[in-house]
Every structure is written in C-alpha cells, then in structure tokens.
Scaffold this active site. Structure first.
Site, PDB file in Angstrom:
ATOM      1  N   ASP A  54       0.736  -1.092  -0.001  1.00  0.00           N
ATOM      2  CA  ASP A  54       0.107   0.310  -0.071  1.00  0.00           C
ATOM      3  C   ASP A  54       0.977   1.112  -0.140  1.00  0.00           C
ATOM      4  O   ASP A  54       2.229   0.973   0.017  1.00  0.00           O
ATOM      5  CB  ASP A  54      -1.192   0.146   1.366  1.00  0.00           C
ATOM      6  N   GLU A  98       0.123  -0.959   6.268  1.00  0.00           N
ATOM      7  CA  GLU A  98       0.831  -0.476   6.909  1.00  0.00           C
ATOM      8  C   GLU A  98       1.237   1.345   7.024  1.00  0.00           C
ATOM      9  O   GLU A  98       1.445   1.168   8.227  1.00  0.00           O
ATOM     10  CB  GLU A  98       2.209  -1.212   6.239  1.00  0.00           C
TER      11      GLU A  98
END
Length: 500
Positions: free
Chosen positions: A137, A204
């Site tokens: 991400d 994250e």
C-alpha cells in the site's frame, strides 16, 4: 622578621611549582589517555566472501515489473473504508500472473482479504524459519502537488535508468525485489535450508491493524518458530550522515513508540467584540508553547550511542577523539548531534504539534479549542512517563489531556545474533566498503508487531541519497535500476544463508 618573610615566600614559590608540576603531570596523563584511546578507536576489517551461485538479475525486467506495480493505485487513505478494493484485488491478481513460479512452488495464505503470506518449504522444516516482509500500500498524493511531479505519480515512467512513481521507494520496490529473488532462486532449483515466509501487507501506511498484526497472530496460532524477521525501516545512507564520507548501512533493531495527545481548552463562548482576558484559544496556545519549550530529556545512550560510535570509528581524527573519549566529551557530542532534526530524534522522544481546531467563524469565540501533539517515544521512555512529563510542562487545570492513539516502543532485537550477522555480511558483500551498524527506526513500521514474536530487523538494501529522500510521502518518488538489481542480489544471497 624579614628573614622569616623571605623563607615563607620561598616556600610558597616551591609549593606553587610543585602544584604546577602536579597539574602538568595530570594534564599530560590526560592527553596520553585521550590519544591512546583515539588511536585504538578503529573499525574492524571485513573480508568479503565469494558468491559461487552467480545469480545475475535482469534490470530491465525488474524495472518493467516495478513500473507495472506502481501503476496499480493501492492507496491507503486515513480511513480504511475509503480504500479502492478493486485496485488492491488487481494488485494481488497482477502478482499471480507476473510471478507464476512463486505461486506454483510456494503456499499462499490470504489474511483479511488483502495481506499475502507465502510459505517456502525448506529442507529442514523443523529448524527456525525466517520471515521477510514488505508492504504494497502507498500514501495518497498531497493535494495540490500533482503539478510538481516530474512524471505522473502513478505513471510508472522509466527514463534514464530511473523508475518514477508512488511506491518506488516506499515500499513496492521491496515487494518486487523479493518476488524477483524467489523467482531466480526457483529457476536455479534452489531449496532453502529452513522454511521461509514472505509477507506482503496491505495497510502499513495506516497502522497495519489488519496486515502485519494478522501475520503475527497467524505465526503464533500456527506455532511457527521464527529465528528472525526482516522488514523496511532503514537504508544504506549515502551522504545523509553528517561527518561521514562513507555510506552507512543502518540495520535497525528497534523502533520508537507512538503517542498522540489531544490538549483541550475550554473557555467562554460568545462574540469576539467582547473577549474575556483568556479565551480557549489563548489558554491552548500557552499550553502548546509550554510543551514545545519543555522537550523530553534525552542523551547519547543505548542504540543511539552504539550507532554514532560505530560510525565515528570511520571519521577524521578529531571526531574519533571525541567519540573515543565520551567520558570527557559527551556533552559536546550531544549538543552537536541534537542540532539536526534526525540527530535530535535519535537522542530523545520528539514533540510535534500537528493539528489545531477552534472556532467555526472568525468573529465567534470558541467554547472549546483543541490541539493535537504527536510524540515518537524513545525506547528509554514509556507512554506513561511522556504523558506525565506533558502534564507537568502544562501545569494548567484548564487544560484536559486525552490520549487518542498510542503504542509503546518495540522490543530491541539482538545485534549479536546470526540473523544480524547474515544481514550485515551480505550487505557488505553486495555493496562493498561501507559502515554497518545497528540503529533505531524513528517512525513506525510493520515490525512493531513482528518484534513481539521474534528478533525483528528493519533494513531495505537500497542506496538512499539526499536527492531521493524527499520522495518519501512527498513528490517525485523514484528509484534507479541499479538499486533494484542490488536489492535482488542482496535477497537472493541472504536467502541462501543459514538462519541460525
């Protein structure tokens, strides 16, 4: 009386001479001690080991794959529900079609729909396993900065040996390097000695409450014994360490904790034409200034001291003298290191006021004003001790302090373990004559979860220069093909080392 005076003066002169002689001897001894400690304050020599497998990655293939990965907009917004699920599913499908050998040879477990955990079965599955991790991400583009990008942020443009776009550094480059490495090793018919797990997390950038946390829980539930883990957290610092002409590979063995406090001030609401002596805003402003002017105490100790001491062994004579004799020069060193934001962050818990809210209109006095202050907690401190420090600094009953988010500093991984030695040795083998040292990650990573179950190391084998630094969560994020090739060489070599 005259004779008595002369004798007394002569004795005083002799006493002074003795005193000066004694002082000179002490100073000479001090100089000798300082010089001897400086001369013997030198780094260990390192002999590279030969690589007999001769795995050579294809930079053009790696670059094209990273370009394709960047074009898939796996953006983590502040609120997880704003995620474009189709883009994340597209990325997972792209991995499967781009790396079929990995998906055929390794076992894949999908956690919370989007985090991937691969298992590569080794020759001796009873031995402790190794966990490699990266996240796919990325953060959004800062609104209003789109025109400042040299190439479109999700274009994945490859130009003059550089791949451009969001995720090029943070952290799709690591995802691609790991997949390329496993593919090359499978093509070479390699089987690891112990089981290897590879995690690709999906959140994250917003705390990994469903990514790395789920991976850690899975490891515990399945009774998987890990020797160590390796995730992002630092780089090979090139031109980023003041006073060092050599590159520094900081293999971080811990990370700071996280604390966000809300300061809430209440006052009399009403029309701004008749303000009281203190408004909610002025009360709050005074509290913010008091906190900012009372930094949490710090100093050169623990990981910070180890890191700077290891680097200083490679510096010029004067700097080596300072660090070799910290018993004498530590206050001077601390004053110098704390001048830079990065150096100060290594010494203490940092204080950063980040958000403010007050009235809804310029001529309306707010009944409540709120400030948000973020602290990155040094391992020497705790959530409770920092909160108490803030309360004492404000010392105002009109201010209410609320904790909105917090997690404690991580456990400290063993820098004498075989895992750390493997990472250090392979880094030198690939990169050549560089400084390798344990260090401290000043931000938060997925390893906040991994450190609860194993020795967690934080290191991305990429050469980071000042030119690339602004790309982190900023504009013109990019990485060069040479870096990607070196990263693949690093992972393929490290995966062939015994875990313990």
């Amino acid at each position: 009386e005259i004779l008595s005076g002369l004798v007394g003066s002569e004795m005083c002169i002799r006493d002074r001479k003795k005193g000066l002689l004694g002082l000179s001897i002490v100073l000479l001894a001090l100089v000798v001690v300082v010089l001897v400690r400086t001369v013997t304050f030198t780094p260990e020599t390192y002999q590279p080991s030969p690589d007999t497998t001769m795995i050579s990655p294809d930079g053009s293939v790696i670059a094209e794959h990273l370009s394709q990965a960047i074009q898939i907009q796996t953006i983590s917004y502040e609120h997880a529900e704003d995620r474009d699920r189709a883009e994340f599913q597209k990325f997972i499908a792209w991995l499967a079609s781009t790396y079929p050998e990995v998906h055929e040879s390794l076992t894949l477990t999908l956690l919370n729909d989007y985090t991937l955990l691969f298992k590569w079965r080794g020759k001796a599955p009873s031995k402790p396993s190794v966990l490699y991790s990266a996240h796919y991400d990325v953060v959004p583009i800062n609104p209003g900065t789109e025109s400042q990008w040299q190439h479109p942020p999700f274009g994945g443009v490859i130009q003059d040996g550089i791949i451009w776009g969001r995720g090029a550094l943070d952290d799709k480059s690591a995802v691609i390097a790991l997949m390329e490495s496993v593919t090359l090793l499978l093509e070479a018919a390699y089987t690891p000695e112990q089981d290897i797990y590879i995690a690709f997390t999906h959140d994250e950038e917003i705390g990994s409450q469903y990514g790395a946390k789920a991976v850690s829980e899975y490891v515990v539930e399945q009774n998987i014994k890990l020797a160590w883990s390796l995730d992002e957290g630092s780089f090979i610092l090139d031109g980023l360490v003041p006073g060092s002409d050599k590159r520094v590979a900081s293999i971080n063995v811990a990370e700071k904790g996280f604390l966000t406090l809300e300061l809430i001030a209440k006052g009399e609401g009403g029309h701004s034409s008749m303000p009281p002596q203190d408004t909610a805003v002025s009360i709050l402003a005074e509290a913010i200034v008091n906190v900012k002017n009372s930094p949490v105490p710090g100093g050169l100790e623990g990981l910070g001291e180890t890191m700077y001491t290891n680097i200083a062994k490679h510096m010029d004579f004067f700097k080596r003298m300072l660090f070799a004799n910290q018993w004498l020069f530590k206050p001077l060193i601390e004053a110098s290191v704390s001048q830079s934001p990065a150096g100060n962050a290594m010494l203490r818990t940092t204080t950063a006021p980040t958000m403010l809210s007050g009235s809804v209109k310029a001529n309306v006095l707010p009944a409540t004003a709120t400030a948000t202050i973020n602290f990155r907690i040094h391992p020497r401190d705790t959530i409770e001790s920092v909160t108490s420090w803030v309360e004492a600094a404000i010392n105002d009953p009109r201010i209410t302090i609320k904790t909105s988010q917090a997690f404690k500093p991580s456990n400290v991984a063993n820098s004498d373990s075989q895992g750390f030695k493997n990472i250090a040795a392979v880094t030198r083998d690939v990169q050549g004559d560089i400084i390798v040292t344990p260090g401290l990650t000043i931000a938060a990573t997925d390893s906040q979860f991994y450190s609860k179950i194993t020795d967690a190391y934080r290191f991305n084998p990429i050469n980071l220069t000042p030119a690339y630094l602004s790309g982190f969560h900023g504009t013109n994020e990019r990485i060069d093909i040479k870096n990607m090739e070196d990263a693949v060489k690093f992972y393929t070599r490290l995966m062939r080392q015994p875990a313990q």
